[in-house]
Scaffold this motif. Structure first.
Motif, PDB file in Angstrom:
ATOM      1  N   GLU A 112       0.824  -1.210   0.000  1.00  0.00           N
ATOM      2  CA  GLU A 112       0.000   0.000   0.000  1.00  0.00           C
ATOM      3  C   GLU A 112       0.861   1.264   0.000  1.00  0.00           C
ATOM      4  N   GLU A 113       1.992   1.225   0.719  1.00  0.00           N
ATOM      5  CA  GLU A 113       2.887   2.379   0.729  1.00  0.00           C
ATOM      6  C   GLU A 113       3.560   2.553  -0.630  1.00  0.00           C
ATOM      7  N   ASN A 114       3.915   1.443  -1.259  1.00  0.00           N
ATOM      8  CA  ASN A 114       4.483   1.485  -2.605  1.00  0.00           C
ATOM      9  C   ASN A 114       3.490   2.146  -3.562  1.00  0.00           C
ATOM     10  N   VAL A 115       2.220   1.745  -3.474  1.00  0.00           N
ATOM     11  CA  VAL A 115       1.185   2.316  -4.337  1.00  0.00           C
ATOM     12  C   VAL A 115       1.076   3.820  -4.122  1.00  0.00           C
ATOM     13  N   ARG A 116       0.991   4.243  -2.866  1.00  0.00           N
ATOM     14  CA  ARG A 116       0.807   5.676  -2.587  1.00  0.00           C
ATOM     15  C   ARG A 116       1.993   6.496  -3.083  1.00  0.00           C
ATOM     16  N   ALA A 117       3.198   6.037  -2.760  1.00  0.00           N
ATOM     17  CA  ALA A 117       4.387   6.791  -3.153  1.00  0.00           C
ATOM     18  C   ALA A 117       4.540   6.824  -4.675  1.00  0.00           C
ATOM     19  N   THR A 118       4.315   5.697  -5.307  1.00  0.00           N
ATOM     20  CA  THR A 118       4.482   5.625  -6.762  1.00  0.00           C
ATOM     21  C   THR A 118       3.427   6.453  -7.478  1.00  0.00           C
ATOM     22  N   ALA A 119       2.200   6.425  -6.997  1.00  0.00           N
ATOM     23  CA  ALA A 119       1.129   7.220  -7.615  1.00  0.00           C
ATOM     24  C   ALA A 119       1.436   8.713  -7.499  1.00  0.00           C
ATOM     25  N   ARG A 120       1.955   9.130  -6.356  1.00  0.00           N
ATOM     26  CA  ARG A 120       2.266  10.545  -6.150  1.00  0.00           C
ATOM     27  C   ARG A 120       3.383  10.988  -7.087  1.00  0.00           C
ATOM     28  N   VAL A 121       4.447  10.209  -7.168  1.00  0.00           N
ATOM     29  CA  VAL A 121       5.570  10.556  -8.041  1.00  0.00           C
ATOM     30  C   VAL A 121       5.153  10.508  -9.508  1.00  0.00           C
ATOM     31  N   THR A 122       4.328   9.535  -9.864  1.00  0.00           N
ATOM     32  CA  THR A 122       3.872   9.416 -11.248  1.00  0.00           C
ATOM     33  C   THR A 122       3.054  10.633 -11.660  1.00  0.00           C
ATOM     34  N   ALA A 123       2.179  11.087 -10.798  1.00  0.00           N
ATOM     35  CA  ALA A 123       1.370  12.271 -11.112  1.00  0.00           C
ATOM     36  C   ALA A 123       2.273  13.485 -11.320  1.00  0.00           C
ATOM     37  N   TRP A 124       3.274  13.635 -10.442  1.00  0.00           N
ATOM     38  CA  TRP A 124       4.221  14.753 -10.565  1.00  0.00           C
ATOM     39  C   TRP A 124       4.978  14.659 -11.890  1.00  0.00           C
ATOM     40  N   ALA A 125       5.461  13.470 -12.227  1.00  0.00           N
ATOM     41  CA  ALA A 125       6.246  13.289 -13.448  1.00  0.00           C
ATOM     42  C   ALA A 125       5.395  13.513 -14.693  1.00  0.00           C
ATOM     43  N   HIS A 126       4.174  13.002 -14.685  1.00  0.00           N
ATOM     44  CA  HIS A 126       3.309  13.166 -15.855  1.00  0.00           C
ATOM     45  C   HIS A 126       2.986  14.635 -16.114  1.00  0.00           C
ATOM     46  N   ASP A 127       2.894  15.420 -15.049  1.00  0.00           N
ATOM     47  CA  ASP A 127       2.662  16.860 -15.230  1.00  0.00           C
ATOM     48  C   ASP A 127       3.803  17.511 -16.001  1.00  0.00           C
ATOM     49  N   ARG A 128       4.952  16.858 -16.017  1.00  0.00           N
ATOM     50  CA  ARG A 128       6.142  17.393 -16.684  1.00  0.00           C
ATOM     51  C   ARG A 128       6.513  16.595 -17.928  1.00  0.00           C
ATOM     52  N   GLY A 129       5.614  15.738 -18.365  1.00  0.00           N
ATOM     53  CA  GLY A 129       5.839  14.973 -19.581  1.00  0.00           C
ATOM     54  C   GLY A 129       6.862  13.867 -19.455  1.00  0.00           C
ATOM     55  N   VAL A 130       7.069  13.382 -18.232  1.00  0.00           N
ATOM     56  CA  VAL A 130       8.088  12.360 -17.976  1.00  0.00           C
ATOM     57  C   VAL A 130       7.427  10.995 -17.775  1.00  0.00           C
ATOM     58  N   TRP A 131       7.968   9.988 -18.418  1.00  0.00           N
ATOM     59  CA  TRP A 131       7.485   8.603 -18.413  1.00  0.00           C
ATOM     60  C   TRP A 131       8.005   7.906 -17.155  1.00  0.00           C
ATOM     61  N   VAL A 132       7.181   7.083 -16.518  1.00  0.00           N
ATOM     62  CA  VAL A 132       7.554   6.484 -15.236  1.00  0.00           C
ATOM     63  C   VAL A 132       7.482   4.961 -15.288  1.00  0.00           C
ATOM     64  N   GLU A 133       8.569   4.342 -14.856  1.00  0.00           N
ATOM     65  CA  GLU A 133       8.647   2.893 -14.656  1.00  0.00           C
ATOM     66  C   GLU A 133       8.652   2.633 -13.153  1.00  0.00           C
ATOM     67  N   ALA A 134       8.023   1.556 -12.727  1.00  0.00           N
ATOM     68  CA  ALA A 134       8.027   1.194 -11.309  1.00  0.00           C
ATOM     69  C   ALA A 134       8.279  -0.300 -11.177  1.00  0.00           C
ATOM     70  N   GLU A 135       8.399  -0.736  -9.933  1.00  0.00           N
ATOM     71  CA  GLU A 135       8.657  -2.149  -9.662  1.00  0.00           C
ATOM     72  C   GLU A 135       7.716  -2.623  -8.569  1.00  0.00           C
ATOM     73  N   LEU A 136       7.077  -3.733  -8.835  1.00  0.00           N
ATOM     74  CA  LEU A 136       6.163  -4.333  -7.858  1.00  0.00           C
ATOM     75  C   LEU A 136       6.859  -5.516  -7.217  1.00  0.00           C
ATOM     76  N   GLY A 137       7.156  -5.384  -5.910  1.00  0.00           N
ATOM     77  CA  GLY A 137       7.978  -6.419  -5.306  1.00  0.00           C
ATOM     78  C   GLY A 137       9.384  -6.261  -5.828  1.00  0.00           C
ATOM     79  N   GLU A 138      10.323  -6.869  -5.215  1.00  0.00           N
ATOM     80  CA  GLU A 138      11.707  -6.628  -5.580  1.00  0.00           C
ATOM     81  C   GLU A 138      12.291  -7.779  -6.373  1.00  0.00           C
ATOM     82  N   VAL A 139      12.892  -7.450  -7.509  1.00  0.00           N
ATOM     83  CA  VAL A 139      13.590  -8.454  -8.300  1.00  0.00           C
ATOM     84  C   VAL A 139      14.755  -8.976  -7.470  1.00  0.00           C
ATOM     85  N   GLY A 140      15.070 -10.255  -7.606  1.00  0.00           N
ATOM     86  CA  GLY A 140      16.128 -10.876  -6.810  1.00  0.00           C
ATOM     87  C   GLY A 140      17.447 -10.137  -6.868  1.00  0.00           C
TER      88      GLY A 140
END
Length: 277
Positions: A112-140
């Protein structure tokens, strides 16, 4: 020529190909990757991680400026990307410096914290035309947050991308960061199910440990952006070690950095063709 990450990733996905994204640590990395892209005639993504910025004293601007200069002079499309960024101050500085995409990494937080933080950063980045990649769970391979057998659940991935609005998702399908042997097996069926379950492009981290044919099959199954770092470092370090062993009196760094850069160029050209050729 400068390009936007979104443009390159979406074009690769539409054509059923992959797009290679290489991690840049030194100027020699960036030069080698750009030369390899020109040699193969394929587009490429140059990405700078938070750890690389820490290596350079916490200052992102010099390395970003160098990669941007190389992108401007390149004869093929080159995009600039920030990789595994947790520090939002660094993220904002990178956007101000001209990167077209960021990988915001809140994967070690509870879901849930990952969702909140990622959604907030994504909204900020999209306002500036920046594409966002995220990670769900951690790759080994990153601090042991997941055992090697952990895999991304397609239903959870679909819910995460819908809740955050991200443009691409790094998923756990069997690869691991910082592998020095190419022995990783990927769950190709899971890649195909993830490709069906979510609308955004899939990103493979830890690709240096994956054999060529498996990388090709992963792209066919649905992977688009393929991150590569350790493979270049192996080429670099091997060339330096061989030169200094053969000529231990060498003190001019150009004498061993040149073959190191050439070795990275050869490796990058090969992997560009494996992923996107």
């Amino acid at each position: 020529m400068p390009a936007a990450t979104a443009e390159l990733v979406l074009a690769a996905r539409a054509s059923g190909r992959g797009i290679a994204a290489f991690n840049v640590i030194t100027l020699e990395h960036a030069e080698a990757i750009t030369t390899a892209a020109e040699r193969t005639g394929l587009p490429v993504i140059l990405q700078i991680s938070e750890n690389a910025v820490k290596f350079h004293g916490g200052h992102a601007e010099p390395l970003l400026a160098a990669t941007a200069t190389l992108a401007r002079s390149a004869t093929v499309p080159v995009a600039l990307h920030l990789d595994h960024i947790k520090d939002e101050v660094l993220l904002r500085a990178g956007v101000a410096a001209g990167v077209t995409s960021v990988m915001f990494d809140a994967s070690t937080l509870p879901y849930e914290e990952n969702v909140r933080a990622t959604a907030r950063v994504t909204a900020w980045a999209h306002d500036r035309g920046v594409w966002v990649e995220a990670e769900l769970g951690e790759v080994g391979g990153k601090d042991g947050a997941h055992a090697p057998g952990v895999r991304t659940d397609p239903a959870e991935a679909a819910a995460f991308t819908a809740a955050t609005g991200v443009d691409a998702l790094a998923v756990a399908v069997g690869s691991s960061h910082a592998m020095t042997e190419r022995t990783a097996g990927l769950d190709l069926d899971l890649i195909a199910r993830l490709r069906t379950a979510i609308e955004v492009p899939l990103v493979l981290h830890g690709s240096s440990g994956v054999p060529d044919e498996t990388l090709r099959l992963a792209v066919t199954a649905g992977m688009t952006k393929v991150n590569i770092g350790t493979a270049l470092n192996i080429a670099f370090s091997t060339a330096v070690r061989e030169h200094l062993t053969a000529d231990p009196a060498t003190v001019d760094p150009r004498r061993y950095l040149r073959p190191a850069r050439d070795a990275m160029t050869t490796t990058a050209a090969h992997l560009l063709q494996v992923v996107g050729g």
